[in-house]
Design a protein around this motif. Structure first.
Motif, PDB file in Angstrom:
ATOM      1  N   ILE A 107       1.028  -1.181  -0.096  1.00  0.00           N
ATOM      2  CA  ILE A 107       0.074   0.072   0.022  1.00  0.00           C
ATOM      3  C   ILE A 107       0.844   1.256  -0.039  1.00  0.00           C
ATOM      4  O   ILE A 107       0.231   2.175   0.128  1.00  0.00           O
ATOM      5  CB  ILE A 107      -0.795  -0.142   1.215  1.00  0.00           C
ATOM      6  CG1 ILE A 107      -0.243   0.176   2.451  1.00  0.00           C
ATOM      7  CG2 ILE A 107      -1.967  -1.022   0.831  1.00  0.00           C
ATOM      8  CD1 ILE A 107      -1.224   0.220   3.748  1.00  0.00           C
ATOM      9  N   MET A 108       2.280   1.155  -0.111  1.00  0.00           N
ATOM     10  CA  MET A 108       3.311   2.152  -0.199  1.00  0.00           C
ATOM     11  C   MET A 108       3.613   2.383  -1.719  1.00  0.00           C
ATOM     12  O   MET A 108       3.604   1.462  -2.164  1.00  0.00           O
ATOM     13  CB  MET A 108       4.412   2.032   0.809  1.00  0.00           C
ATOM     14  CG  MET A 108       4.171   2.029   2.175  1.00  0.00           C
ATOM     15  SD  MET A 108       5.868   1.542   3.107  1.00  0.00           S
ATOM     16  CE  MET A 108       5.443   1.890   4.662  1.00  0.00           C
ATOM     17  N   GLY A 146      -5.416 -15.579  -6.212  1.00  0.00           N
ATOM     18  CA  GLY A 146      -5.884 -14.468  -5.179  1.00  0.00           C
ATOM     19  C   GLY A 146      -5.022 -13.159  -5.215  1.00  0.00           C
ATOM     20  O   GLY A 146      -5.253 -12.206  -5.051  1.00  0.00           O
ATOM     21  N   ASN A 147      -3.670 -13.480  -5.386  1.00  0.00           N
ATOM     22  CA  ASN A 147      -2.682 -12.485  -5.381  1.00  0.00           C
ATOM     23  C   ASN A 147      -2.764 -11.481  -6.645  1.00  0.00           C
ATOM     24  O   ASN A 147      -2.462 -10.453  -6.746  1.00  0.00           O
ATOM     25  CB  ASN A 147      -1.164 -12.962  -5.134  1.00  0.00           C
ATOM     26  CG  ASN A 147      -1.160 -13.308  -3.558  1.00  0.00           C
ATOM     27  OD1 ASN A 147      -1.910 -12.679  -2.670  1.00  0.00           O
ATOM     28  ND2 ASN A 147       0.158 -13.939  -3.202  1.00  0.00           N
ATOM     29  N   ALA A 148      -2.916 -12.158  -7.710  1.00  0.00           N
ATOM     30  CA  ALA A 148      -3.028 -11.632  -9.123  1.00  0.00           C
ATOM     31  C   ALA A 148      -4.322 -10.590  -8.970  1.00  0.00           C
ATOM     32  O   ALA A 148      -4.209  -9.500  -9.397  1.00  0.00           O
ATOM     33  CB  ALA A 148      -3.262 -12.683  -9.960  1.00  0.00           C
ATOM     34  N   THR A 149      -5.200 -11.182  -8.485  1.00  0.00           N
ATOM     35  CA  THR A 149      -6.578 -10.346  -8.483  1.00  0.00           C
ATOM     36  C   THR A 149      -6.489  -8.949  -7.456  1.00  0.00           C
ATOM     37  O   THR A 149      -6.655  -7.728  -7.781  1.00  0.00           O
ATOM     38  CB  THR A 149      -7.669 -11.113  -8.015  1.00  0.00           C
ATOM     39  OG1 THR A 149      -7.939 -12.207  -8.755  1.00  0.00           O
ATOM     40  CG2 THR A 149      -8.811 -10.412  -7.695  1.00  0.00           C
ATOM     41  N   PHE A 150      -5.865  -9.505  -6.193  1.00  0.00           N
ATOM     42  CA  PHE A 150      -5.640  -8.456  -5.273  1.00  0.00           C
ATOM     43  C   PHE A 150      -4.555  -7.211  -5.646  1.00  0.00           C
ATOM     44  O   PHE A 150      -4.815  -5.884  -5.673  1.00  0.00           O
ATOM     45  CB  PHE A 150      -4.994  -8.845  -3.977  1.00  0.00           C
ATOM     46  CG  PHE A 150      -4.659  -7.983  -2.866  1.00  0.00           C
ATOM     47  CD1 PHE A 150      -5.523  -7.198  -2.540  1.00  0.00           C
ATOM     48  CD2 PHE A 150      -3.611  -7.980  -2.273  1.00  0.00           C
ATOM     49  CE1 PHE A 150      -5.677  -6.301  -1.382  1.00  0.00           C
ATOM     50  CE2 PHE A 150      -3.356  -6.955  -1.134  1.00  0.00           C
ATOM     51  CZ  PHE A 150      -4.223  -6.274  -0.795  1.00  0.00           C
ATOM     52  N   LEU A 154      -5.472  -3.236  -6.374  1.00  0.00           N
ATOM     53  CA  LEU A 154      -4.690  -2.136  -5.706  1.00  0.00           C
ATOM     54  C   LEU A 154      -4.074  -1.130  -6.907  1.00  0.00           C
ATOM     55  O   LEU A 154      -4.275  -0.165  -6.604  1.00  0.00           O
ATOM     56  CB  LEU A 154      -3.377  -2.798  -5.208  1.00  0.00           C
ATOM     57  CG  LEU A 154      -3.464  -3.507  -3.891  1.00  0.00           C
ATOM     58  CD1 LEU A 154      -2.151  -4.234  -3.668  1.00  0.00           C
ATOM     59  CD2 LEU A 154      -4.007  -2.631  -2.712  1.00  0.00           C
ATOM     60  N   ARG A 155      -3.547  -1.907  -8.071  1.00  0.00           N
ATOM     61  CA  ARG A 155      -3.216  -0.847  -9.239  1.00  0.00           C
ATOM     62  C   ARG A 155      -4.309   0.023  -9.812  1.00  0.00           C
ATOM     63  O   ARG A 155      -3.942   1.139 -10.321  1.00  0.00           O
ATOM     64  CB  ARG A 155      -2.553  -1.630 -10.096  1.00  0.00           C
ATOM     65  CG  ARG A 155      -1.198  -2.263  -9.607  1.00  0.00           C
ATOM     66  CD  ARG A 155      -0.275  -3.056 -10.503  1.00  0.00           C
ATOM     67  NE  ARG A 155       0.775  -3.682  -9.727  1.00  0.00           N
ATOM     68  CZ  ARG A 155       2.176  -3.169  -9.469  1.00  0.00           C
ATOM     69  NH1 ARG A 155       2.301  -1.923  -9.859  1.00  0.00           N
ATOM     70  NH2 ARG A 155       2.823  -3.891  -8.967  1.00  0.00           N
ATOM     71  N   ASP A 156      -5.406  -0.653  -9.703  1.00  0.00           N
ATOM     72  CA  ASP A 156      -6.511   0.000 -10.151  1.00  0.00           C
ATOM     73  C   ASP A 156      -7.001   1.242  -9.253  1.00  0.00           C
ATOM     74  O   ASP A 156      -7.342   2.394  -9.821  1.00  0.00           O
ATOM     75  CB  ASP A 156      -7.888  -0.916 -10.343  1.00  0.00           C
ATOM     76  CG  ASP A 156      -7.836  -1.701 -11.549  1.00  0.00           C
ATOM     77  OD1 ASP A 156      -7.207  -1.320 -12.418  1.00  0.00           O
ATOM     78  OD2 ASP A 156      -8.642  -2.544 -11.625  1.00  0.00           O
TER      79      ASP A 156
END
Length: 203
Positions: A107-108, A146-150, A154-156
């Motif tokens: 998130i940074m 799951g990590n790919a979706t997350f 985040l990038r969106d």
């Protein structure tokens, strides 16, 4: 699947496996700085699992008031007053035996991640440890769904956010005199990454 930003229930679910792994690495630590302490779930659990530690919480200035309120509501006065910490600004003097952060790197923005490693290296004692928990990527490997979706979510939300490659973090660590010490698989496709500062002192 990785947690949503601000999902403090995730900290409650994950505290036990995180500390099962941390206890071995922090069994002799006396002073720990937590970056991005959220609602202090991990800090309160640290009082049980690492009672010998002074666990110093901190939060970004914009979220510091919420952390102060969370600790006040807990009526537990064994934790020091939380610090407001912008990782890109001045850090507390320390020294600390460990710096811990859960679900902070993604998130940074990258400049803040760089500042996190630089600041941690400054406040750690010789042989102190930087411990980061969360979802990470490995260069050249396809991320779990799951990590790919997350990561995409985040990038969106903010192109500066996103899951970080372990290799890139190891490069940052090396620049700051931190050596990769452990890489522990955790539930829900998360990992606990641990780096150690150079030096002969043990704690």
């Amino acid at each position: 699947m990785s947690e949503r930003i601000g999902d403090y229930s995730a900290a409650e679910r994950n505290k036990r496996p995180i500390f099962e792994a941390l206890v071995e690495h922090l069994s002799q630590a006396r002073a720990v700085l937590e970056v991005g302490a959220g609602d202090a779930t991990h800090a309160r659990y640290a009082l049980e699992r690492l009672p010998h530690c002074v666990w110093q919480t901190s939060e970004a200035p914009g979220h510091h008031r919420r952390l102060v309120a969370a600790l006040a509501d807990s009526a537990d006065h064994r934790l020091p007053r939380p610090l407001a910490l912008d990782v890109r600004a001045a850090w507390p003097a320390g020294p600390y035996d460990a710096v811990f952060g859960a679900n902070v790197a993604h998130i940074m923005d990258w400049a803040a991640v760089e500042a996190l490693f630089a600041g941690a290296a400054t406040v750690l004692r010789p042989a102190g440890r930087l411990c980061l928990y969360g979802p990470f990527l490995r260069r050249g490997e396809t991320p779990r769904p799951g990590n790919a979706t997350f990561d995409a979510a985040l990038r969106d939300r903010d192109p500066a956010m996103g899951l970080r490659e372990i290799e890139a973090l190891n490069a940052l660590a090396q620049q700051q005199g931190l050596v990769a010490l452990d890489d522990i698989a955790m539930p829900s496709d998360n990992r606990l990454l641990i780096w150690q500062k150079s030096g002969d002192r043990s704690f």
